[in-house]
Design a protein around this motif. Sequence first.
Motif, PDB file in Angstrom:
ATOM      1  N   MET A 142       0.853  -1.181   0.000  1.00  0.00           N
ATOM      2  CA  MET A 142       0.000   0.000   0.000  1.00  0.00           C
ATOM      3  C   MET A 142       0.896   1.240   0.000  1.00  0.00           C
ATOM      4  SD  MET A 142      -3.024  -1.279   2.572  1.00  0.00           S
ATOM      5  CE  MET A 142      -4.178  -0.002   2.061  1.00  0.00           C
ATOM      6  N   GLN A 143       0.309   2.390  -0.113  1.00  0.00           N
ATOM      7  CA  GLN A 143       1.071   3.636  -0.238  1.00  0.00           C
ATOM      8  C   GLN A 143       2.137   3.789   0.841  1.00  0.00           C
ATOM      9  OE1 GLN A 143      -1.312   7.193  -0.046  1.00  0.00           O
ATOM     10  NE2 GLN A 143       0.428   8.531  -0.366  1.00  0.00           N
ATOM     11  N   HIS A 144       1.804   3.468   2.075  1.00  0.00           N
ATOM     12  CA  HIS A 144       2.752   3.654   3.177  1.00  0.00           C
ATOM     13  C   HIS A 144       3.459   2.356   3.563  1.00  0.00           C
ATOM     14  CE1 HIS A 144       1.710   7.801   3.694  1.00  0.00           C
ATOM     15  NE2 HIS A 144       0.439   7.507   3.808  1.00  0.00           N
ATOM     16  N   GLY A 145       3.596   1.453   2.620  1.00  0.00           N
ATOM     17  CA  GLY A 145       4.329   0.216   2.875  1.00  0.00           C
ATOM     18  C   GLY A 145       3.411  -0.980   3.051  1.00  0.00           C
ATOM     19  N   TYR A 192      11.994   3.959  16.368  1.00  0.00           N
ATOM     20  CA  TYR A 192      11.834   4.764  15.161  1.00  0.00           C
ATOM     21  C   TYR A 192      10.401   5.272  15.041  1.00  0.00           C
ATOM     22  CZ  TYR A 192      16.294   3.195  13.055  1.00  0.00           C
ATOM     23  OH  TYR A 192      17.603   2.957  12.781  1.00  0.00           O
ATOM     24  N   SER A 193      10.253   6.384  14.380  1.00  0.00           N
ATOM     25  CA  SER A 193       8.910   6.911  14.109  1.00  0.00           C
ATOM     26  C   SER A 193       8.234   6.051  13.039  1.00  0.00           C
ATOM     27  CB  SER A 193       8.997   8.355  13.610  1.00  0.00           C
ATOM     28  OG  SER A 193       9.533   8.375  12.293  1.00  0.00           O
ATOM     29  N   GLU A 242       9.775   4.522   5.514  1.00  0.00           N
ATOM     30  CA  GLU A 242      10.941   4.716   4.644  1.00  0.00           C
ATOM     31  C   GLU A 242      11.757   3.428   4.502  1.00  0.00           C
ATOM     32  OE1 GLU A 242      14.886   7.542   4.544  1.00  0.00           O
ATOM     33  OE2 GLU A 242      13.066   8.363   5.440  1.00  0.00           O
ATOM     34  N   ILE A 243      11.913   2.709   5.595  1.00  0.00           N
ATOM     35  CA  ILE A 243      12.645   1.428   5.536  1.00  0.00           C
ATOM     36  C   ILE A 243      11.902   0.423   4.663  1.00  0.00           C
ATOM     37  CG2 ILE A 243      13.373  -0.591   6.882  1.00  0.00           C
ATOM     38  CD1 ILE A 243      13.969   1.394   9.203  1.00  0.00           C
ATOM     39  N   LYS A 281      16.767  -7.679   2.409  1.00  0.00           N
ATOM     40  CA  LYS A 281      16.046  -7.145   3.566  1.00  0.00           C
ATOM     41  C   LYS A 281      16.747  -5.918   4.133  1.00  0.00           C
ATOM     42  CE  LYS A 281      14.114 -11.671   4.602  1.00  0.00           C
ATOM     43  NZ  LYS A 281      14.099 -12.097   3.248  1.00  0.00           N
ATOM     44  N   PHE A 282      15.929  -4.920   4.463  1.00  0.00           N
ATOM     45  CA  PHE A 282      16.430  -3.680   5.044  1.00  0.00           C
ATOM     46  C   PHE A 282      15.789  -3.481   6.411  1.00  0.00           C
ATOM     47  CE2 PHE A 282      16.706  -3.217   0.477  1.00  0.00           C
ATOM     48  CZ  PHE A 282      17.977  -2.682   0.300  1.00  0.00           C
TER      49      PHE A 282
END
Length: 187
Positions: free
Chosen positions: A78-81, A141-142, A148-149, A183-184
């Motif tokens: 989805m848009q935010h991951g 993390y936020s 972002e990850i 993987k990140f």
Amino acid sequence: MAIGLLEKNKIKLLSFEYLLYRFMLWYEDDYKITDSSHIKFLSEFSRLKVLKLLFLVAAIQDDQKNDLLSVFDKFYAMQHGPVESDIYNAMVKDDFTIFRFKDRKTTFKPDSTFNFDSLEKKNLDRAIDLLKEKNSKIVSYSAMDLVEITHKWISWKSSYMVAQMLGKGSQLMPSDLIKNDNKFFAL
């Protein structure tokens, strides 16, 4: 067959609540919080943040074939991951025993208690430990940092691109694609 699916979904929801509980303990330990009421910092675990943490902990693997993707098996790009659709739907429907996810905030349900005795926790605990090894600060993390990850993952990028080409807001991310991804776990 329906009883099997109901039981699998019940295990999935309880497993998620256990993981969120473990994320809270991890956060509490990182920040040396001694008041274990959890209420003061529960606001740190927004719906978006816990959905990203769930993806990262489910996708981590080791030589012991730690495979949470067989439990959390419906990730959609989805848009935010990535978002696990059964978990998201349970959040919206308020189907959890301990936690409530309302107005994008996480709270405890009244009179809820942490009882995970019926749950097989070995793989869940191992996945948490592996994630800590990869990035001991990730739980702090936020939500947007976690987005972002997850946006670095090719499995998300390719699945989301398919969704956009089809004019949809989401696309199923095959578990094999996630398993075989680079993987990140850091910014």
